[in-house]
Design an enzyme around this catalytic site. Structure first.
Site, short mmCIF file in Angstrom:
data_model
loop_
_atom_site.label_atom_id
_atom_site.label_comp_id
_atom_site.label_asym_id
_atom_site.label_seq_id
_atom_site.Cartn_x
_atom_site.Cartn_y
_atom_site.Cartn_z
CE LYS A 10 -36.21 27.84 22.38
NZ LYS A 10 -36.07 29.02 23.26
CE1 TYR A 50 -31.87 26.06 26.33
CE2 TYR A 50 -33.23 24.12 26.65
CZ TYR A 50 -32.85 25.21 25.89
OH TYR A 50 -33.45 25.44 24.68
CG PHE A 58 -34.30 31.99 32.54
CD1 PHE A 58 -33.84 30.96 31.72
CD2 PHE A 58 -33.45 33.05 32.80
CE1 PHE A 58 -32.55 30.99 31.19
CE2 PHE A 58 -32.17 33.10 32.27
CZ PHE A 58 -31.72 32.06 31.46
NE ARG A 86 -28.03 34.00 18.39
CZ ARG A 86 -28.72 33.65 19.45
NH1 ARG A 86 -29.19 32.43 19.57
NH2 ARG A 86 -28.97 34.51 20.40
CB THR A 92 -34.32 36.43 23.17
OG1 THR A 92 -33.01 35.98 22.83
CG2 THR A 92 -34.94 35.43 24.11
NE ARG A 103 -35.87 33.23 19.14
CZ ARG A 103 -34.65 33.21 19.63
NH1 ARG A 103 -33.90 34.31 19.62
NH2 ARG A 103 -34.16 32.11 20.15
CG ASN A 113 -37.56 32.14 22.25
OD1 ASN A 113 -37.52 30.92 22.08
ND2 ASN A 113 -36.62 32.80 22.88
CG HIS A 116 -31.60 26.75 20.96
ND1 HIS A 116 -31.14 27.40 22.07
CD2 HIS A 116 -30.52 26.13 20.41
CE1 HIS A 116 -29.84 27.18 22.19
NE2 HIS A 116 -29.44 26.41 21.20
CD GLU A 127 -26.45 25.09 21.83
OE1 GLU A 127 -26.48 25.89 22.78
OE2 GLU A 127 -26.77 25.41 20.66
#
Length: 138
Positions: A10, A50, A58, A86, A92, A103, A113, A116, A127
């Site tokens: 990100k 998104y 958010f 993950r 998150t 993270r 964070n 993704h 995605e």
């Protein structure tokens, strides 16, 4: 179960200069990068990506943030890719992320964070296809 997942580094992590460190953690985690690109998405593109979150409180902040600077999008390959990735990225909320996760090391908040990661095999395909054509996926 698919052996591929999708990720984005990100804007916060890109701006902080953490692309190389995060990619190293990904490859050290046993993932093969099968497609990758560096790009700057527009707010409209972020809204489309998104759209599953449209209407949530958010959503506007998320789409503004994701279009605020460059990202790195990638498709990763490994057995049990989604679940293993993950685990590698962590919770998150970086305050709740386990030590040694991406993270925990590089995220600064729930909103910023660092990365993704797809939450299912189905979403990984959706995605990944958003950012990469079939010609770009090996």
């Amino acid at each position: 179960m698919s052996n591929r997942t999708f990720t984005m580094i990100k804007p916060d992590a890109v701006k902080a200069g953490n692309i190389g460190n995060i990619l190293q953690m990904i490859t050290d985690g046993g993932f093969k990068i099968v497609a990758m690109k560096y790009l700057h998405i527009t707010t409209k593109q972020a809204e489309k990506f998104y759209e599953v979150h449209a209407g949530r409180p958010f959503y506007g902040e998320l789409t503004q943030f994701m279009s605020s600077g460059p990202i790195v999008a990638a498709i990763l390959e490994k057995e049990n890719a989604v679940a293993d990735f993950r685990k590698l990225i962590g919770a998150t909320n970086p305050a709740q992320a386990e030590e040694g996760t991406i993270r925990k090391k590089y995220a600064t908040s729930i909103g910023e964070n660092a990365v993704h990661g797809s939450d299912s095999d189905e979403n990984a395909l959706i995605e990944g296809s958003f950012y990469f054509s079939g010609l770009e996926q090996f």
